[in-house]
Motif scaffolding. Structure first.
Motif, short mmCIF file in Angstrom:
data_model
loop_
_atom_site.label_atom_id
_atom_site.label_comp_id
_atom_site.label_asym_id
_atom_site.label_seq_id
_atom_site.Cartn_x
_atom_site.Cartn_y
_atom_site.Cartn_z
N CYS A 2 103.73 88.49 197.93
CA CYS A 2 102.33 88.84 197.76
C CYS A 2 101.97 90.06 198.59
CB CYS A 2 101.45 87.66 198.15
SG CYS A 2 99.67 87.98 197.97
N GLY A 3 102.47 90.11 199.84
CA GLY A 3 102.18 91.23 200.72
C GLY A 3 102.76 92.53 200.19
N GLU A 4 103.88 92.46 199.51
CA GLU A 4 104.51 93.65 198.96
C GLU A 4 103.75 94.20 197.76
OE1 GLU A 4 108.41 92.46 197.97
OE2 GLU A 4 109.07 92.17 200.05
N LEU A 5 103.07 93.33 197.01
CA LEU A 5 102.42 93.73 195.77
C LEU A 5 100.93 94.01 195.91
CD1 LEU A 5 104.11 91.18 193.32
CD2 LEU A 5 104.65 93.61 193.59
N LEU A 6 100.32 93.53 196.98
CA LEU A 6 98.87 93.61 197.13
C LEU A 6 98.47 94.74 198.07
CD1 LEU A 6 96.61 91.79 195.90
CD2 LEU A 6 96.52 90.61 198.11
N ARG A 7 97.49 95.54 197.67
CA ARG A 7 96.94 96.62 198.49
C ARG A 7 95.77 96.09 199.33
NH1 ARG A 7 101.17 97.95 196.40
NH2 ARG A 7 101.44 99.62 194.86
N ASN A 8 95.37 96.88 200.35
CA ASN A 8 94.31 96.44 201.26
C ASN A 8 92.97 96.24 200.57
OD1 ASN A 8 95.99 96.39 203.50
ND2 ASN A 8 95.58 98.52 204.04
N ASP A 9 92.71 97.01 199.51
CA ASP A 9 91.42 96.93 198.83
C ASP A 9 91.46 96.02 197.61
OD1 ASP A 9 93.08 98.59 197.37
OD2 ASP A 9 91.47 99.97 196.78
N LYS A 18 98.31 77.22 185.22
CA LYS A 18 99.76 77.26 185.41
C LYS A 18 100.18 78.18 186.56
CE LYS A 18 100.81 76.07 180.61
NZ LYS A 18 101.51 76.45 179.36
N GLY A 19 99.34 78.25 187.58
CA GLY A 19 99.67 79.03 188.77
C GLY A 19 99.56 80.53 188.61
N ILE A 20 99.00 80.99 187.50
CA ILE A 20 98.92 82.43 187.23
C ILE A 20 97.79 83.05 188.06
CG2 ILE A 20 98.42 84.19 185.48
CD1 ILE A 20 99.77 82.37 183.44
N CYS A 21 98.08 84.21 188.66
CA CYS A 21 97.11 84.96 189.45
C CYS A 21 97.04 86.40 188.95
CB CYS A 21 97.48 84.97 190.93
SG CYS A 21 97.54 83.32 191.70
N VAL A 22 95.89 87.03 189.16
CA VAL A 22 95.75 88.44 188.79
C VAL A 22 95.24 89.24 189.98
CG1 VAL A 22 95.39 88.03 186.34
CG2 VAL A 22 93.42 88.08 187.87
N ILE A 23 95.71 90.47 190.06
CA ILE A 23 95.29 91.39 191.12
C ILE A 23 94.07 92.18 190.64
CG2 ILE A 23 95.95 93.40 192.49
CD1 ILE A 23 98.88 92.37 192.25
N THR A 57 92.68 95.12 184.00
CA THR A 57 93.76 94.58 184.85
C THR A 57 94.51 93.44 184.17
OG1 THR A 57 92.16 93.14 185.95
CG2 THR A 57 92.64 95.25 187.01
N GLY A 58 94.20 93.20 182.89
CA GLY A 58 95.03 92.28 182.11
C GLY A 58 94.58 90.84 182.07
N ILE A 59 93.32 90.57 182.36
CA ILE A 59 92.88 89.18 182.42
C ILE A 59 93.14 88.43 181.11
CG2 ILE A 59 90.51 89.95 181.97
CD1 ILE A 59 91.65 86.73 183.78
N GLU A 80 95.04 104.46 184.68
CA GLU A 80 96.36 104.25 185.30
C GLU A 80 96.30 103.24 186.44
OE1 GLU A 80 100.00 106.91 187.28
OE2 GLU A 80 98.19 107.88 186.52
N GLU A 81 95.23 103.29 187.22
CA GLU A 81 95.10 102.38 188.36
C GLU A 81 95.02 100.93 187.90
OE1 GLU A 81 92.54 102.32 192.50
OE2 GLU A 81 91.55 102.99 190.66
N MET A 82 94.33 100.68 186.79
CA MET A 82 94.24 99.33 186.24
C MET A 82 95.62 98.85 185.78
SD MET A 82 90.98 98.26 186.18
CE MET A 82 89.30 98.88 186.14
N VAL A 83 96.34 99.71 185.10
CA VAL A 83 97.68 99.35 184.60
C VAL A 83 98.61 99.05 185.75
CG1 VAL A 83 99.67 100.16 183.29
CG2 VAL A 83 97.36 100.65 182.47
N ASP A 84 98.51 99.83 186.82
CA ASP A 84 99.35 99.59 188.00
C ASP A 84 99.11 98.19 188.55
OD1 ASP A 84 101.06 100.45 190.34
OD2 ASP A 84 99.16 100.07 191.38
N MET A 85 97.84 97.77 188.64
CA MET A 85 97.54 96.41 189.12
C MET A 85 98.09 95.35 188.16
SD MET A 85 93.71 96.53 190.81
CE MET A 85 92.95 97.66 189.64
N ALA A 86 97.93 95.61 186.86
CA ALA A 86 98.41 94.64 185.88
C ALA A 86 99.93 94.48 185.93
CB ALA A 86 97.98 95.07 184.48
N ILE A 87 100.63 95.58 186.11
CA ILE A 87 102.10 95.53 186.20
C ILE A 87 102.54 94.75 187.44
CG2 ILE A 87 104.17 96.94 186.59
CD1 ILE A 87 102.88 99.04 184.74
N ARG A 88 101.81 94.95 188.55
CA ARG A 88 102.15 94.19 189.76
C ARG A 88 101.82 92.71 189.58
NH1 ARG A 88 98.83 96.11 193.79
NH2 ARG A 88 97.94 97.87 192.65
N SER A 89 100.78 92.40 188.79
CA SER A 89 100.48 91.00 188.49
C SER A 89 101.58 90.36 187.67
CB SER A 89 99.14 90.89 187.75
OG SER A 89 98.05 91.26 188.56
#
Length: 251
Positions: A2-9, A18-23, A57-59, A80-89
């Motif tokens: 989680c720490g590797e994929l999540l930014r400070n903001d 089913k345990g699914i989370c979104v950034i 962000t792919g909800i 692009e910023e939204m896609v980046d979050m979705a890919i990390r999710s």
């Protein structure tokens, strides 16, 4: 991980599915009830290929990944910023074998026509006309809400480009745009098949509309009973609790 994929903001939000989370960004556009209602409204068969336009962000794709047996779910998003979050999710949820996010403009019809065809398309597009109020085109919230980079017709044209013959489209929009929606769908031979109004409660007028269309379908339109968000006591209705997959005591 989680720490590797999540930014400070950013926040990692549990969909309780089913345990699914979104950034998501802490202080930017975040998903609301409209996305949840649309994902529930869409009928997805086992093994289906699904495309979600204006995906953010792919909800919607993540809810569909948890609720359905779709074989493949793609999200198309311009920012692009939204896609980046979705890919990390996707990485966080280990859904690389079923999901993909594409950073492209839905107006790139040539690109869309070169994709394999989809059984189902979902879209929660910008609701407001471009000229409705003061707009900062660099504001991500404005981009999500106003027709800055895509119009209703652009969305329908893109839908036509990616759907299989007889494939189904599912959209949520505003009731004041319903005439435009139906006329534009028919212009591109996507036949309106089912409409359901969404009302805050039984005393208030609809503020959202769910609509299903069929690519090259025959003319036959059905209306479902309205969906009410709140009951007379001000709490969520039983149907909303079922859609969110929770018990009343969890409210």
């Amino acid at each position: 991980m989680c720490g590797e994929l999540l930014r400070n903001d950013e926040t990692l939000d549990d969909l309780q599915l089913k345990g699914i989370c979104v950034i998501q960004k802490k202080n930017a556009f975040r998903f609301g009830v409209d996305a949840v209602l649309l994902a529930n409204f869409a009928k997805i068969k086992k093994g289906a290929r699904v495309m979600d336009l204006c995906s953010g962000t792919g909800i919607i794709p993540f809810i569909l990944a948890g609720k359905t047996d779709a074989e493949y779910i793609a999200g198309l998003e311009l920012q692009e910023e939204m896609v980046d979050m979705a890919i990390r999710s996707i990485k966080f949820n280990k859904l690389q074998d079923r999901m993909e996010f594409i950073n492209r403009d839905l107006n790139d019809i040539k690109f869309l026509k070169n994709l394999p065809r989809f059984d189902v398309l979902t879209v929660n597009p910008p609701y407001k006309l471009k000229n409705s109020g003061i707009i900062n085109i660099n504001d991500k919230n404005a981009i999500a809400r106003h027709e800055i980079f895509c119009t209703l017709e652009d969305v329908i044209k893109a839908t036509k480009a990616v759907l299989k013959d007889n494939g189904r489209m599912y959209m949520i929009h505003r009731p004041d745009r319903l005439a435009d929606i139906i006329c534009t769908m028919r212009q591109y031979k996507i036949e309106p098949k089912l409409i359901r109004m969404v009302q805050p409660n039984f005393k208030k007028a609809p503020n959202m509309v769910l609509i299903e269309g069929q690519n090259n379908g025959g003319a036959f339109l059905k209306w479902e009973a309205p969906l009410y968000i709140y009951n007379v006591e001000g709490g969520y209705t039983e149907e909303i609790h079922r859609i969110y997959g929770r018990q009343k005591s969890e409210e």
